[in-house]
Design an enzyme around this catalytic site. Structure first.
Site, PDB file in Angstrom:
ATOM      1  N   LYS A 188      74.943 115.801  69.018  1.00  0.00           N
ATOM      2  CA  LYS A 188      75.089 115.634  70.471  1.00  0.00           C
ATOM      3  C   LYS A 188      76.518 115.916  70.900  1.00  0.00           C
ATOM      4  O   LYS A 188      76.767 116.640  71.870  1.00  0.00           O
ATOM      5  CB  LYS A 188      74.695 114.216  70.892  1.00  0.00           C
ATOM      6  CG  LYS A 188      74.830 113.953  72.387  1.00  0.00           C
ATOM      7  CD  LYS A 188      75.145 112.512  72.715  1.00  0.00           C
ATOM      8  CE  LYS A 188      76.586 112.162  72.421  1.00  0.00           C
ATOM      9  NZ  LYS A 188      76.960 110.808  72.915  1.00  0.00           N
ATOM     10  N   CYS A 203      66.094 104.659  85.073  1.00  0.00           N
ATOM     11  CA  CYS A 203      65.213 104.566  83.900  1.00  0.00           C
ATOM     12  C   CYS A 203      65.953 103.838  82.778  1.00  0.00           C
ATOM     13  O   CYS A 203      66.251 104.402  81.721  1.00  0.00           O
ATOM     14  CB  CYS A 203      64.773 105.963  83.464  1.00  0.00           C
ATOM     15  SG  CYS A 203      63.298 105.967  82.415  1.00  0.00           S
ATOM     16  N   CYS A 225      61.188 101.112  87.997  1.00  0.00           N
ATOM     17  CA  CYS A 225      60.080 102.020  88.331  1.00  0.00           C
ATOM     18  C   CYS A 225      59.733 101.983  89.818  1.00  0.00           C
ATOM     19  O   CYS A 225      59.305 102.990  90.385  1.00  0.00           O
ATOM     20  CB  CYS A 225      58.845 101.676  87.502  1.00  0.00           C
ATOM     21  SG  CYS A 225      59.081 101.867  85.715  1.00  0.00           S
ATOM     22  N   CYS A 238      61.677 104.509  91.630  1.00  0.00           N
ATOM     23  CA  CYS A 238      61.670 105.849  91.027  1.00  0.00           C
ATOM     24  C   CYS A 238      60.675 106.764  91.726  1.00  0.00           C
ATOM     25  O   CYS A 238      59.505 106.401  91.915  1.00  0.00           O
ATOM     26  CB  CYS A 238      61.340 105.755  89.540  1.00  0.00           C
ATOM     27  SG  CYS A 238      61.336 107.352  88.697  1.00  0.00           S
ATOM     28  N   CYS A 267      54.790 109.395  86.214  1.00  0.00           N
ATOM     29  CA  CYS A 267      55.299 109.008  84.893  1.00  0.00           C
ATOM     30  C   CYS A 267      54.195 108.388  84.047  1.00  0.00           C
ATOM     31  O   CYS A 267      53.584 107.384  84.434  1.00  0.00           O
ATOM     32  CB  CYS A 267      56.451 108.009  85.035  1.00  0.00           C
ATOM     33  SG  CYS A 267      57.099 107.441  83.446  1.00  0.00           S
TER      34      CYS A 267
END
Length: 260
Positions: free
Chosen positions: A168, A238, A245, A248, A254
């Site tokens: 990463k 998230c 949620c 969101c 989702c």
């Protein structure tokens, strides 16, 4: 001895079944379609909307914001790499604080090599695994001085070969320090969100597995965007536990929203 006659190249004919069940020849080979998740484009659009303010910690405390803009490019690249090394399993705010303390001392390869381990540890504390990072920073800095004239490598393979530098960090270093997209940088946020949205064919167990799965289908022009987008989304909405949620835009799209 008579010359050998050249064999005539055979043309591949593919038989396919017509609607009335009869076979026909000469059809083109079937087009292989690449798997992609359902509704991912709308999900991505919604995440872009939710991230439009660019006010997550990663947006103003990420590695690209932790270097001295007045330093020579070579020194800036080194500072970016160190910020990435410090950021592993550490909140952006903590990484930024450690970088500020290092920059105040004059952050170069030579200055780090001249700093004793105890002092370096005090400067970077409380980043995660700070004792190990002291060792990795010293080892990597010595390699950069010996092999790269104080600069950082410009290839992914050489970056991941440095002590304390994972995939990463290497992908982000290539993107931020060198302006080259070498792959998708996947951290815990990207790994978690990709699995929650079912952006992988099956559940993945590690960030590297997630990276490989995403790179199989996600258009390459989106690779450089996806890390910062999902990291900020993971920092604000998230969340690892108790995701928000209800706020969101992807709640109805989702696959994991009902499980929280």
């Amino acid at each position: 001895m008579p010359a050998k006659r050249k064999r005539k190249a055979q043309r591949l004919c593919v038989a396919y079944e017509t609607s009335d069940g009869e076979k026909s020849e000469g059809a083109d080979l079937p087009v292989v379609t690449v798997w992609e998740p359902q509704e991912w484009q709308q999900q991505l659009t919604n995440i872009r909307i939710m991230r439009s303010k660019k006010d997550a910690p990663v947006d103003h405390l990420g590695a690209e914001h932790c270097c001295d803009p007045s330093a020579p490019p070579k020194v800036q690249r080194y500072q970016i790499l160190l910020a990435l090394m410090l950021s592993s399993q550490t909140k952006d705010q903590v990484t930024a604080g450690a970088m500020q303390r290092l920059l105040a001392q004059g952050l170069t390869v030579d200055s780090i090599l001249q700093t004793d381990d105890n002092t370096l540890g005090k400067l970077i504390y409380p980043v995660g695994f700070w004792r190990s990072k002291v060792k990795f920073i010293k080892q990597t800095s010595a390699i950069l001085k010996q092999r790269y004239n104080g600069d950082i490598p410009a290839s992914l393979a050489e970056l991941v070969a440095l002590p304390g530098v994972g995939p990463k960090m290497a992908h982000l270093a290539m993107a931020v320090a060198w302006g080259t997209v070498s792959g998708i940088a996947v951290d815990t946020h990207v790994h978690r969100i990709a699995n929650r949205l079912k952006w992988t064919k099956r559940m993945t167990k590690s960030p590297e597995e997630t990276r490989a799965a995403l790179e199989e289908w996600l258009p390459r022009q989106l690779w450089s965007e996806i890390n910062g987008l999902l990291v900020g989304f993971g920092q604000q909405i998230c969340l690892p536990t108790h995701p928000r949620c209800q706020t969101c835009l992807n709640q109805a799209l989702c696959p994991s929203a009902q499980s929280f």
